[in-house]
Design a protein around this motif. Sequence first.
Motif, PDB file in Angstrom:
ATOM      1  N   THR A  43      -6.183   9.509  -3.694  1.00 44.56           N
ATOM      2  CA  THR A  43      -7.297   9.051  -2.705  1.00 44.56           C
ATOM      3  C   THR A  43      -6.912   8.445  -1.419  1.00 44.56           C
ATOM      4  O   THR A  43      -6.519   7.726  -1.807  1.00 44.56           O
ATOM      5  CB  THR A  43      -8.152   8.039  -3.406  1.00 44.56           C
ATOM      6  OG1 THR A  43      -8.695   8.942  -4.791  1.00 44.56           O
ATOM      7  CG2 THR A  43      -9.918   8.768  -3.105  1.00 44.56           C
ATOM      8  N   ALA A  44      -7.262   9.148  -0.860  1.00 40.23           N
ATOM      9  CA  ALA A  44      -7.093   8.451   0.806  1.00 40.23           C
ATOM     10  C   ALA A  44      -7.993   7.961   1.334  1.00 40.23           C
ATOM     11  O   ALA A  44      -9.065   7.760   1.099  1.00 40.23           O
ATOM     12  CB  ALA A  44      -6.806   9.703   2.006  1.00 40.23           C
ATOM     13  N   SER A  45      -8.062   6.371   1.870  1.00 41.03           N
ATOM     14  CA  SER A  45      -8.782   6.092   2.047  1.00 41.03           C
ATOM     15  C   SER A  45      -7.844   4.937   3.201  1.00 41.03           C
ATOM     16  O   SER A  45      -6.675   5.452   3.970  1.00 41.03           O
ATOM     17  CB  SER A  45      -8.663   4.414   1.081  1.00 41.03           C
ATOM     18  OG  SER A  45      -9.733   4.341   0.416  1.00 41.03           O
ATOM     19  N   GLY A  46      -9.142   4.639   4.083  1.00 42.04           N
ATOM     20  CA  GLY A  46      -9.288   4.226   5.710  1.00 42.04           C
ATOM     21  C   GLY A  46      -8.429   5.162   6.545  1.00 42.04           C
ATOM     22  O   GLY A  46      -8.721   5.995   6.154  1.00 42.04           O
ATOM     23  N   TYR A  47      -8.480   4.575   7.762  1.00 48.71           N
ATOM     24  CA  TYR A  47      -7.741   4.776   8.978  1.00 48.71           C
ATOM     25  C   TYR A  47      -7.271   5.383   9.829  1.00 48.71           C
ATOM     26  O   TYR A  47      -6.878   3.816  10.035  1.00 48.71           O
ATOM     27  CB  TYR A  47      -9.753   4.969   9.869  1.00 48.71           C
ATOM     28  CG  TYR A  47     -10.520   5.379   9.293  1.00 48.71           C
ATOM     29  CD1 TYR A  47     -10.533   6.915   8.776  1.00 48.71           C
ATOM     30  CD2 TYR A  47     -11.999   4.869   8.830  1.00 48.71           C
ATOM     31  CE1 TYR A  47     -12.007   7.279   8.382  1.00 48.71           C
ATOM     32  CE2 TYR A  47     -12.674   4.903   7.782  1.00 48.71           C
ATOM     33  CZ  TYR A  47     -12.971   6.219   8.065  1.00 48.71           C
ATOM     34  OH  TYR A  47     -14.297   6.827   7.047  1.00 48.71           O
ATOM     35  N   LYS A  99       0.915  -0.979  -0.305  1.00 46.26           N
ATOM     36  CA  LYS A  99      -0.167   0.104   0.272  1.00 46.26           C
ATOM     37  C   LYS A  99       0.659   1.622  -0.122  1.00 46.26           C
ATOM     38  O   LYS A  99       2.056   1.338   0.386  1.00 46.26           O
ATOM     39  CB  LYS A  99      -1.033   0.030   0.886  1.00 46.26           C
ATOM     40  CG  LYS A  99      -1.364  -1.503   1.229  1.00 46.26           C
ATOM     41  CD  LYS A  99      -3.077  -0.762   1.623  1.00 46.26           C
ATOM     42  CE  LYS A  99      -4.808  -1.455   1.619  1.00 46.26           C
ATOM     43  NZ  LYS A  99      -4.482  -2.457   0.680  1.00 46.26           N
ATOM     44  N   GLU A 122      -4.731   5.726  -3.301  1.00 45.84           N
ATOM     45  CA  GLU A 122      -4.704   5.099  -4.259  1.00 45.84           C
ATOM     46  C   GLU A 122      -5.151   5.517  -5.175  1.00 45.84           C
ATOM     47  O   GLU A 122      -5.382   6.705  -5.070  1.00 45.84           O
ATOM     48  CB  GLU A 122      -6.029   4.021  -4.044  1.00 45.84           C
ATOM     49  CG  GLU A 122      -7.448   4.358  -3.594  1.00 45.84           C
ATOM     50  CD  GLU A 122      -8.128   2.749  -2.496  1.00 45.84           C
ATOM     51  OE1 GLU A 122      -6.931   1.776  -3.097  1.00 45.84           O
ATOM     52  OE2 GLU A 122      -8.779   3.132  -2.466  1.00 45.84           O
ATOM     53  N   PHE A 171      -4.315   3.546   7.036  1.00 40.23           N
ATOM     54  CA  PHE A 171      -4.773   5.496   6.456  1.00 40.23           C
ATOM     55  C   PHE A 171      -3.839   4.843   4.905  1.00 40.23           C
ATOM     56  O   PHE A 171      -2.056   4.966   4.732  1.00 40.23           O
ATOM     57  CB  PHE A 171      -4.295   6.772   6.965  1.00 40.23           C
ATOM     58  CG  PHE A 171      -4.225   7.779   6.403  1.00 40.23           C
ATOM     59  CD1 PHE A 171      -6.292   7.922   6.004  1.00 40.23           C
ATOM     60  CD2 PHE A 171      -3.632   7.844   5.352  1.00 40.23           C
ATOM     61  CE1 PHE A 171      -6.048   8.731   5.596  1.00 40.23           C
ATOM     62  CE2 PHE A 171      -4.090   9.760   4.713  1.00 40.23           C
ATOM     63  CZ  PHE A 171      -5.282   9.793   5.192  1.00 40.23           C
ATOM     64  N   TYR A 172      -3.871   4.619   3.439  1.00 40.89           N
ATOM     65  CA  TYR A 172      -2.835   4.311   2.597  1.00 40.89           C
ATOM     66  C   TYR A 172      -3.665   5.547   1.506  1.00 40.89           C
ATOM     67  O   TYR A 172      -4.629   6.180   1.532  1.00 40.89           O
ATOM     68  CB  TYR A 172      -2.902   3.088   2.442  1.00 40.89           C
ATOM     69  CG  TYR A 172      -4.552   2.719   1.834  1.00 40.89           C
ATOM     70  CD1 TYR A 172      -5.361   1.683   2.813  1.00 40.89           C
ATOM     71  CD2 TYR A 172      -4.295   2.373   0.816  1.00 40.89           C
ATOM     72  CE1 TYR A 172      -6.410   0.934   2.833  1.00 40.89           C
ATOM     73  CE2 TYR A 172      -5.798   2.045  -0.209  1.00 40.89           C
ATOM     74  CZ  TYR A 172      -6.707   0.860   1.178  1.00 40.89           C
ATOM     75  OH  TYR A 172      -7.699   0.695   0.706  1.00 40.89           O
TER      76      TYR A 172
END
Length: 302
Positions: free
Chosen positions: A291-295, A263, A302, A299-300
């Motif tokens: 685009t930021a994803s996760g918390y 990631k 993509e 957090f990563y």
Amino acid sequence: MFLNSRTESKELLKFRSLNARSTLSTKEKKHYLHLEKGYQGEVMFDQLTAKLENDLYILNGLYLEYNNAACQIDSLIISEETIYPFEIKNFEGDYLYELERFYFLPAKEEIKNPLDQLKRSNSLLRPLLKKQGINLPVEGSVTFVNPGFTLYQAPLNEPIISPTQLHQLMKKLNKTSSKLNGRHKKLADQLLAMHLVESPYAWKPIYTYGKLKKGILCPRCYSFMISIGDKKLVCSKCGCEESVDSGVLRSVKEHKLLFPDLKITTIGVHEWCRVVGSTKVVRRILFENFTASGYGRWFYFE
Ligand SMILES: [Zn+2]
């Protein structure tokens, strides 16, 4: 008319990166240099076909699989009445043709017969065309583009184009009367849709993240770049300059190519690029382009 533009294969990009970031084995290095040279040869050929003014479709670098057969076609030209696949070779030096085999001189080291590669694309194309209901002859040739190439005992009955015949070949392609229609376009679109992202013959080198040298590679000579302040990168070898943003984005792309399963995180990219002083700069670049994803810890980008 070019229907697609030529780009370096994933295999070449991987090897280029690994060559800069690790020590390749002798065999791998040889293969890498062969890929670089081959690509340069294809680009040389494109420079010639780009000048063709006739009504032709030109497809650059196709990897195809059909009926359990695979082939790589370096360049494919569709004219009204003929299909021309080209196997492009950027060989340099003296070669010998003897009893259907090719040898590199002076050691007389046998090399893979490029005519066999051409035969493979011919035998894949013919049934494919037939299925499409297209009844056009396939006239492939092995084309040697390097002006420093000589083939001794070149056979007259094989489709071989030597560097001194390239000019003549372009003239011929430009002069043949050609008027393309919807069926030609359909065929070209079909071939492009069949094109695989990676060559069926690609070598799969083995490497691990931990063992690779980190840093940003110069886009021109692939040496490591150094940063000047927060915004600029300079290549210590060739002097090429680039903005930090563009260097980081290129490196993220390279990271994705080498480690598609890892990631993209701020910490990861900061470590991979090495020369960007602050993680804040990396974070800003990633936020602006991905685009930021996760918390939290997951957090990563993509
Ligand atoms: Zn450089």
